[in-house]
Design a protein around this motif. Structure first.
Motif, PDB file in Angstrom:
ATOM      1  N   ALA A  76       0.798  -1.221   0.000  1.00  0.00           N
ATOM      2  CA  ALA A  76       0.000   0.000   0.000  1.00  0.00           C
ATOM      3  C   ALA A  76       0.835   1.277   0.000  1.00  0.00           C
ATOM      4  O   ALA A  76       0.317   2.355   0.305  1.00  0.00           O
ATOM      5  CB  ALA A  76      -0.958   0.006   1.196  1.00  0.00           C
ATOM      6  N   THR A  77       2.128   1.175  -0.340  1.00  0.00           N
ATOM      7  CA  THR A  77       2.974   2.358  -0.520  1.00  0.00           C
ATOM      8  C   THR A  77       3.731   2.195  -1.835  1.00  0.00           C
ATOM      9  O   THR A  77       4.069   1.072  -2.229  1.00  0.00           O
ATOM     10  CB  THR A  77       3.993   2.544   0.615  1.00  0.00           C
ATOM     11  OG1 THR A  77       4.976   1.495   0.567  1.00  0.00           O
ATOM     12  CG2 THR A  77       3.303   2.525   1.980  1.00  0.00           C
ATOM     13  N   GLY A 118      -5.380   6.970   1.923  1.00  0.00           N
ATOM     14  CA  GLY A 118      -6.764   7.367   2.150  1.00  0.00           C
ATOM     15  C   GLY A 118      -7.699   6.971   1.024  1.00  0.00           C
ATOM     16  O   GLY A 118      -7.344   7.017  -0.153  1.00  0.00           O
ATOM     17  N   GLU A 119      -8.901   6.565   1.422  1.00  0.00           N
ATOM     18  CA  GLU A 119      -9.920   6.208   0.436  1.00  0.00           C
ATOM     19  C   GLU A 119     -10.280   7.423  -0.412  1.00  0.00           C
ATOM     20  O   GLU A 119     -10.438   8.528   0.093  1.00  0.00           O
ATOM     21  CB  GLU A 119     -11.159   5.666   1.130  1.00  0.00           C
ATOM     22  CG  GLU A 119     -12.194   5.086   0.202  1.00  0.00           C
ATOM     23  CD  GLU A 119     -13.271   4.304   0.924  1.00  0.00           C
ATOM     24  OE1 GLU A 119     -14.345   4.095   0.324  1.00  0.00           O
ATOM     25  OE2 GLU A 119     -13.037   3.903   2.095  1.00  0.00           O
ATOM     26  N   GLU A 148      -7.874   0.455   4.902  1.00  0.00           N
ATOM     27  CA  GLU A 148      -7.888   0.079   6.310  1.00  0.00           C
ATOM     28  C   GLU A 148      -6.501  -0.445   6.653  1.00  0.00           C
ATOM     29  O   GLU A 148      -6.195  -1.608   6.391  1.00  0.00           O
ATOM     30  CB  GLU A 148      -8.941  -1.002   6.583  1.00  0.00           C
ATOM     31  CG  GLU A 148     -10.361  -0.599   6.259  1.00  0.00           C
ATOM     32  CD  GLU A 148     -11.328  -1.749   6.464  1.00  0.00           C
ATOM     33  OE1 GLU A 148     -11.370  -2.287   7.592  1.00  0.00           O
ATOM     34  OE2 GLU A 148     -12.014  -2.123   5.497  1.00  0.00           O
ATOM     35  N   PRO A 149      -5.612   0.423   7.144  1.00  0.00           N
ATOM     36  CA  PRO A 149      -4.224   0.030   7.361  1.00  0.00           C
ATOM     37  C   PRO A 149      -4.065  -1.299   8.086  1.00  0.00           C
ATOM     38  O   PRO A 149      -4.712  -1.559   9.091  1.00  0.00           O
ATOM     39  CB  PRO A 149      -3.669   1.202   8.187  1.00  0.00           C
ATOM     40  CG  PRO A 149      -4.472   2.372   7.711  1.00  0.00           C
ATOM     41  CD  PRO A 149      -5.865   1.830   7.509  1.00  0.00           C
ATOM     42  N   ALA A 150      -3.184  -2.118   7.514  1.00  0.00           N
ATOM     43  CA  ALA A 150      -2.845  -3.456   8.016  1.00  0.00           C
ATOM     44  C   ALA A 150      -4.012  -4.436   7.937  1.00  0.00           C
ATOM     45  O   ALA A 150      -3.941  -5.530   8.488  1.00  0.00           O
ATOM     46  CB  ALA A 150      -2.306  -3.402   9.440  1.00  0.00           C
ATOM     47  N   GLU A 175      -4.053   5.378 -14.455  1.00  0.00           N
ATOM     48  CA  GLU A 175      -4.462   6.116 -13.272  1.00  0.00           C
ATOM     49  C   GLU A 175      -5.443   5.289 -12.447  1.00  0.00           C
ATOM     50  O   GLU A 175      -6.267   4.548 -12.994  1.00  0.00           O
ATOM     51  CB  GLU A 175      -5.128   7.442 -13.671  1.00  0.00           C
ATOM     52  CG  GLU A 175      -4.255   8.345 -14.541  1.00  0.00           C
ATOM     53  CD  GLU A 175      -3.058   8.900 -13.791  1.00  0.00           C
ATOM     54  OE1 GLU A 175      -3.128   8.987 -12.545  1.00  0.00           O
ATOM     55  OE2 GLU A 175      -2.066   9.250 -14.444  1.00  0.00           O
ATOM     56  N   THR A 176      -5.353   5.415 -11.127  1.00  0.00           N
ATOM     57  CA  THR A 176      -6.182   4.600 -10.237  1.00  0.00           C
ATOM     58  C   THR A 176      -6.785   5.449  -9.121  1.00  0.00           C
ATOM     59  O   THR A 176      -6.311   6.550  -8.826  1.00  0.00           O
ATOM     60  CB  THR A 176      -5.354   3.474  -9.599  1.00  0.00           C
ATOM     61  OG1 THR A 176      -4.273   4.055  -8.834  1.00  0.00           O
ATOM     62  CG2 THR A 176      -4.780   2.547 -10.648  1.00  0.00           C
ATOM     63  N   THR A 177      -7.814   4.901  -8.486  1.00  0.00           N
ATOM     64  CA  THR A 177      -8.450   5.514  -7.321  1.00  0.00           C
ATOM     65  C   THR A 177      -8.521   4.491  -6.207  1.00  0.00           C
ATOM     66  O   THR A 177      -8.930   3.346  -6.434  1.00  0.00           O
ATOM     67  CB  THR A 177      -9.877   5.994  -7.651  1.00  0.00           C
ATOM     68  OG1 THR A 177      -9.819   6.964  -8.697  1.00  0.00           O
ATOM     69  CG2 THR A 177     -10.538   6.604  -6.437  1.00  0.00           C
TER      70      THR A 177
END
Length: 252
Positions: free
Chosen positions: A25-26, A43-44, A65-67, A58-60
């Protein structure tokens, strides 16, 4: 007309949920094990991108929800085609984690070939994720890519790659692998992926080297997607050197 699909994969990883989250997620985390270059904003609803071979998607972010859960969806094309990814993270005992992914969307007319290629590709990339979290925890890698379209049939390509690494006989995990690429430090490692006839990988103390054959129906492209972890690496120089190497690789 496009064909809707859904594919599910899961893998148990020797890492904590927090470590897995950082890897998926990074942007720097994803670049340490996946193809191309990825940008992720937290963030959503935030925007991101994936770039490979001069093409940017491109994405959204659709789930944050971290972890626990990370999901995103590409912008739809003119024909309505899109790709969506969802990662579910589940912690286990002894600091291990199960990662489940669901990829869905719309494929083109040649969807069966595309689907098989994605299945094989995810097997390689999830194995690379496991290698990254096991052998390079807390570090980030610089992605390096090179391509050779029309390289040849799989048996020809893999014979050439194995020979270049000094490997004779059957390619198996744990086999010593050594290679010199002009302009780069010598490579001295072991085979850590032997998914022939689709993919092959070598791990060293400071890199993960990955080779993928697209298949005959997809142009016999030999794709190199490496991840360099040494502090003194020059990714641009390495990418040029690897492109020159794969261009000169004697195949057939």
């Amino acid at each position: 007309m496009g064909h809707r699909f859904e594919m599910r994969k899961d893998i148990e990883l020797d890492a904590t949920p927090e470590q897995v989250w950082e890897a998926i997620a990074t942007g720097p985390g994803v670049d340490s094990w996946f193809m191309g270059r990825t940008e992720v904003a937290p963030g959503e609803g935030s925007r991101g991108s994936f770039t490979m071979a001069g093409y940017t998607e491109e994405t959204t972010v659709t789930g944050w929800e971290p972890a626990k859960r990370f999901a995103y969806r590409s912008d739809p094309g003119p024909d309505g085609a899109f790709m969506a990814m969802e990662y579910l993270i589940e912690g286990r005992e002894q600091s291990s984690t199960v990662l489940r992914l669901v990829q869905s969307g719309v494929l083109g007319d040649n969807w069966e070939t595309e689907y098989e290629a994605m299945q094989a590709g995810w097997n390689m990339y999830l194995s690379t994720l496991a290698a990254y979290l096991t052998h390079f925890p807390g570090r980030t890698g610089a992605p390096v890519a090179a391509f050779r379209p029309g390289a040849g049939e799989p048996d020809q390509v893999w014979a050439a790659v194995a020979s270049a690494f000094g490997i004779t006989g059957t390619v198996t995990e744990g086999t010593p692998a050594r290679l010199h690429v002009d302009g780069l430090p010598p490579i001295d490692g072991v085979v850590d992926l032997a998914g022939l006839p689709t993919y092959f990988g070598v791990r060293t103390s400071d890199a993960l080297y990955r080779f993928l054959h697209s298949g005959t129906d997809r142009g016999n492209v030999l794709v190199l997607g490496h991840h360099l972890f040494a502090d003194d690496q020059d990714p641009a120089r390495a990418e040029q050197a690897w492109q020159e190497w794969v261009n000169r690789l004697p195949i057939g």
